[in-house]
Design a protein around this motif. Structure first.
Motif, PDB file in Angstrom:
ATOM      1  N   LEU A 160      47.305  38.472  25.884  1.00  0.00           N
ATOM      2  CA  LEU A 160      46.852  39.778  26.370  1.00  0.00           C
ATOM      3  C   LEU A 160      45.790  39.626  27.447  1.00  0.00           C
ATOM      4  CD1 LEU A 160      46.656  41.808  23.026  1.00  0.00           C
ATOM      5  CD2 LEU A 160      48.362  42.036  24.843  1.00  0.00           C
ATOM      6  N   ALA A 161      44.874  38.684  27.251  1.00  0.00           N
ATOM      7  CA  ALA A 161      43.803  38.476  28.228  1.00  0.00           C
ATOM      8  C   ALA A 161      44.360  37.980  29.558  1.00  0.00           C
ATOM      9  CB  ALA A 161      42.781  37.484  27.676  1.00  0.00           C
ATOM     10  N   VAL A 162      45.294  37.038  29.503  1.00  0.00           N
ATOM     11  CA  VAL A 162      45.903  36.514  30.735  1.00  0.00           C
ATOM     12  C   VAL A 162      46.687  37.616  31.444  1.00  0.00           C
ATOM     13  CG1 VAL A 162      47.575  34.892  31.662  1.00  0.00           C
ATOM     14  CG2 VAL A 162      45.954  34.136  29.928  1.00  0.00           C
ATOM     15  N   ALA A 163      47.428  38.419  30.674  1.00  0.00           N
ATOM     16  CA  ALA A 163      48.167  39.534  31.269  1.00  0.00           C
ATOM     17  C   ALA A 163      47.215  40.529  31.924  1.00  0.00           C
ATOM     18  CB  ALA A 163      49.015  40.228  30.203  1.00  0.00           C
ATOM     19  N   ALA A 164      46.090  40.804  31.260  1.00  0.00           N
ATOM     20  CA  ALA A 164      45.085  41.703  31.836  1.00  0.00           C
ATOM     21  C   ALA A 164      44.495  41.114  33.106  1.00  0.00           C
ATOM     22  CB  ALA A 164      43.985  41.982  30.819  1.00  0.00           C
ATOM     23  N   GLY A 165      44.308  39.789  33.122  1.00  0.00           N
ATOM     24  CA  GLY A 165      43.780  39.136  34.307  1.00  0.00           C
ATOM     25  C   GLY A 165      44.718  39.276  35.489  1.00  0.00           C
ATOM     26  N   ILE A 166      46.009  39.054  35.272  1.00  0.00           N
ATOM     27  CA  ILE A 166      47.004  39.189  36.348  1.00  0.00           C
ATOM     28  C   ILE A 166      47.059  40.634  36.840  1.00  0.00           C
ATOM     29  CG2 ILE A 166      49.454  39.036  36.906  1.00  0.00           C
ATOM     30  CD1 ILE A 166      49.631  36.728  34.883  1.00  0.00           C
ATOM     31  N   ALA A 167      47.071  41.579  35.898  1.00  0.00           N
ATOM     32  CA  ALA A 167      47.115  42.991  36.273  1.00  0.00           C
ATOM     33  C   ALA A 167      45.873  43.387  37.067  1.00  0.00           C
ATOM     34  CB  ALA A 167      47.245  43.856  35.023  1.00  0.00           C
ATOM     35  N   GLY A 168      44.716  42.891  36.634  1.00  0.00           N
ATOM     36  CA  GLY A 168      43.474  43.212  37.342  1.00  0.00           C
ATOM     37  C   GLY A 168      43.472  42.698  38.763  1.00  0.00           C
ATOM     38  N   LEU A 169      43.932  41.474  38.957  1.00  0.00           N
ATOM     39  CA  LEU A 169      44.001  40.899  40.300  1.00  0.00           C
ATOM     40  C   LEU A 169      44.940  41.703  41.201  1.00  0.00           C
ATOM     41  CD1 LEU A 169      44.110  37.100  39.432  1.00  0.00           C
ATOM     42  CD2 LEU A 169      42.266  38.286  40.640  1.00  0.00           C
ATOM     43  N   LEU A 170      46.101  42.104  40.667  1.00  0.00           N
ATOM     44  CA  LEU A 170      47.055  42.870  41.468  1.00  0.00           C
ATOM     45  C   LEU A 170      46.504  44.254  41.812  1.00  0.00           C
ATOM     46  CD1 LEU A 170      50.403  41.945  39.670  1.00  0.00           C
ATOM     47  CD2 LEU A 170      49.551  41.082  41.861  1.00  0.00           C
ATOM     48  N   LEU A 171      45.828  44.891  40.858  1.00  0.00           N
ATOM     49  CA  LEU A 171      45.263  46.211  41.115  1.00  0.00           C
ATOM     50  C   LEU A 171      44.148  46.148  42.151  1.00  0.00           C
ATOM     51  CD1 LEU A 171      45.179  47.741  37.509  1.00  0.00           C
ATOM     52  CD2 LEU A 171      46.622  48.451  39.432  1.00  0.00           C
ATOM     53  N   PHE A 172      43.294  45.138  42.048  1.00  0.00           N
ATOM     54  CA  PHE A 172      42.225  45.002  43.033  1.00  0.00           C
ATOM     55  C   PHE A 172      42.784  44.634  44.405  1.00  0.00           C
ATOM     56  CE2 PHE A 172      39.047  44.712  39.548  1.00  0.00           C
ATOM     57  CZ  PHE A 172      38.138  45.618  40.065  1.00  0.00           C
ATOM     58  N   ARG A 173      43.879  43.881  44.424  1.00  0.00           N
ATOM     59  CA  ARG A 173      44.529  43.587  45.702  1.00  0.00           C
ATOM     60  C   ARG A 173      45.022  44.874  46.351  1.00  0.00           C
ATOM     61  NH1 ARG A 173      46.938  44.588  49.330  1.00  0.00           N
ATOM     62  NH2 ARG A 173      48.641  43.544  50.412  1.00  0.00           N
ATOM     63  N   LEU A 174      45.622  45.749  45.566  1.00  0.00           N
ATOM     64  CA  LEU A 174      46.109  47.025  46.083  1.00  0.00           C
ATOM     65  C   LEU A 174      44.945  47.890  46.564  1.00  0.00           C
ATOM     66  CD1 LEU A 174      48.493  48.974  46.502  1.00  0.00           C
ATOM     67  CD2 LEU A 174      48.152  49.746  44.140  1.00  0.00           C
ATOM     68  N   ALA A 175      43.891  47.959  45.750  1.00  0.00           N
ATOM     69  CA  ALA A 175      42.728  48.768  46.124  1.00  0.00           C
ATOM     70  C   ALA A 175      42.044  48.217  47.367  1.00  0.00           C
ATOM     71  CB  ALA A 175      41.735  48.816  44.958  1.00  0.00           C
ATOM     72  N   LEU A 176      41.973  46.895  47.475  1.00  0.00           N
ATOM     73  CA  LEU A 176      41.347  46.267  48.638  1.00  0.00           C
ATOM     74  C   LEU A 176      42.144  46.546  49.903  1.00  0.00           C
ATOM     75  CD1 LEU A 176      39.257  44.463  49.943  1.00  0.00           C
ATOM     76  CD2 LEU A 176      40.557  42.461  49.168  1.00  0.00           C
ATOM     77  N   GLY A 177      43.472  46.473  49.818  1.00  0.00           N
ATOM     78  CA  GLY A 177      44.310  46.775  50.972  1.00  0.00           C
ATOM     79  C   GLY A 177      44.094  48.197  51.460  1.00  0.00           C
ATOM     80  N   ARG A 178      44.005  49.137  50.537  1.00  0.00           N
ATOM     81  CA  ARG A 178      43.773  50.527  50.912  1.00  0.00           C
ATOM     82  C   ARG A 178      42.373  50.728  51.507  1.00  0.00           C
ATOM     83  NH1 ARG A 178      46.480  53.863  45.788  1.00  0.00           N
ATOM     84  NH2 ARG A 178      48.652  53.300  46.273  1.00  0.00           N
ATOM     85  N   ARG A 179      41.407  50.022  50.946  1.00  0.00           N
ATOM     86  CA  ARG A 179      40.028  50.143  51.471  1.00  0.00           C
ATOM     87  C   ARG A 179      39.964  49.623  52.898  1.00  0.00           C
ATOM     88  NH1 ARG A 179      34.836  49.863  48.713  1.00  0.00           N
ATOM     89  NH2 ARG A 179      33.223  49.423  50.242  1.00  0.00           N
ATOM     90  N   LEU A 180      40.598  48.472  53.155  1.00  0.00           N
ATOM     91  CA  LEU A 180      40.597  47.916  54.495  1.00  0.00           C
ATOM     92  C   LEU A 180      41.309  48.845  55.481  1.00  0.00           C
ATOM     93  CD1 LEU A 180      41.381  44.155  53.713  1.00  0.00           C
ATOM     94  CD2 LEU A 180      39.166  45.164  54.331  1.00  0.00           C
ATOM     95  N   ALA A 181      42.399  49.463  55.033  1.00  0.00           N
ATOM     96  CA  ALA A 181      43.130  50.387  55.899  1.00  0.00           C
ATOM     97  C   ALA A 181      42.269  51.586  56.258  1.00  0.00           C
ATOM     98  CB  ALA A 181      44.426  50.813  55.223  1.00  0.00           C
ATOM     99  N   ARG A 182      41.486  52.094  55.308  1.00  0.00           N
ATOM    100  CA  ARG A 182      40.618  53.234  55.593  1.00  0.00           C
ATOM    101  C   ARG A 182      39.501  52.858  56.567  1.00  0.00           C
ATOM    102  NH1 ARG A 182      40.793  54.055  49.936  1.00  0.00           N
ATOM    103  NH2 ARG A 182      38.651  53.245  49.794  1.00  0.00           N
ATOM    104  N   ASN A 183      39.077  51.596  56.523  1.00  0.00           N
ATOM    105  CA  ASN A 183      37.966  51.180  57.369  1.00  0.00           C
ATOM    106  C   ASN A 183      38.406  50.773  58.772  1.00  0.00           C
ATOM    107  OD1 ASN A 183      36.103  51.582  55.361  1.00  0.00           O
ATOM    108  ND2 ASN A 183      36.246  49.490  54.588  1.00  0.00           N
ATOM    109  N   GLU A 184      39.719  50.818  59.034  1.00  0.00           N
ATOM    110  CA  GLU A 184      40.221  50.438  60.348  1.00  0.00           C
ATOM    111  C   GLU A 184      39.723  51.407  61.425  1.00  0.00           C
ATOM    112  OE1 GLU A 184      41.211  47.235  60.660  1.00  0.00           O
ATOM    113  OE2 GLU A 184      43.029  47.874  61.680  1.00  0.00           O
TER     114      GLU A 184
END
Length: 243
Positions: free
Chosen positions: A219-243
């Motif tokens: 469960l912890a490893v699955a949460a880790g993978i999910a967290g990384l993917l979610l932050f990747r998505l959020a980071l991409g959107r943040r960078l797009a807004r700051n363009e």
């Protein structure tokens, strides 16, 4: 992904010494955790070794481990000039000057954080094994220790994406404020866990992996993978807004 890995390596190769120092800092946390586990199990909750209460160990783990997804000994974090130079914004502008796609930039920051986290976790687990091996294997077995380490790694991976999220497209002041906010929130979370569980969080997790070494780690490893993917998505959107 190959381009993202190249960018992450470009940033990391000049920071090997700070990376080693970060790993050593994590090793200190691991050594203290193993010692506190030994003290708790041998004395049934007697006085801790390094702190005035076992709560402090919980707070340190909850607060510090996710933050090791960066290198806190680099100039960006140690120099007062960072508040004026805006190193994080300069780095983003440099990548965009070379027309590097935002998706590649976002993935490079996640890869960078994951490498930093992996290096620090190696130090953390090695020191934990040295200081807590006898108590943990006597309490459980080798798989108990492995599962316990994976639980902390999964937790750290799930939240370490907050570091590149704060750094990218912001200045050093916002990063400092965000880090301070994380420390305050983690203190509250550690206190809440203590009240709900009736015992230190690090001991409760040890009991959980002793009862079932596979499920908590998975469960912890699955949460880790999910967290990384979610932050990747959020980071991409943040960078797009700051363009």
């Amino acid at each position: 992904m190959r381009s993202a890995c190249r960018i992450a390596w470009f940033e990391l190769k000049g920071r090997l010494v700070p990376l080693v120092l970060t790993s050593l800092m994590a090793a200190v946390n691991g050594y203290m955790l193993g010692s506190e586990i030994t003290a708790y199990l041998s004395g049934a909750g007697t006085k801790p070794i390094f702190f005035s209460s076992f709560y402090a160990m919980d707070w340190m783990l909850v607060a510090v481990l996710p933050l090791l997804g960066t290198i806190p000994f680099t100039k960006e974090y140690l120099s007062w000039s960072s508040f004026m130079d805006e190193p994080f914004l300069k780095r983003l502008r440099f990548y965009r000057m070379w027309a590097i796609p935002l998706g590649v930039v976002a993935w490079s920051r996640i890869v960078y954080a994951l490498v930093c986290l992996a290096a620090s976790q190696l130090g953390f687990v090695a020191a934990l094994a040295v200081s807590g091996w006898s108590a943990m294997t006597e309490y459980g077995n080798v798989w108990t220790l492995v599962s316990y380490a994976l639980v902390w790694f999964g937790y750290s991976a799930a939240l370490c994406g907050i570091n590149p999220y704060l750094e990218s497209g912001t200045n050093a002041k916002i990063v400092l404020a965000g880090t301070f906010g994380i420390l305050v929130l983690s203190a509250g979370a550690a206190a809440a866990f203590r009240l709900l569980l009736g015992e230190p969080l690090f001991v409760w997790l040890l009991r959980a992996v002793r009862a079932d070494a596979f499920v908590p780690a998975a469960l912890a490893v699955a949460a880790g993978i999910a967290g990384l993917l979610l932050f990747r998505l959020a980071l991409g959107r943040r960078l797009a807004r700051n363009e």
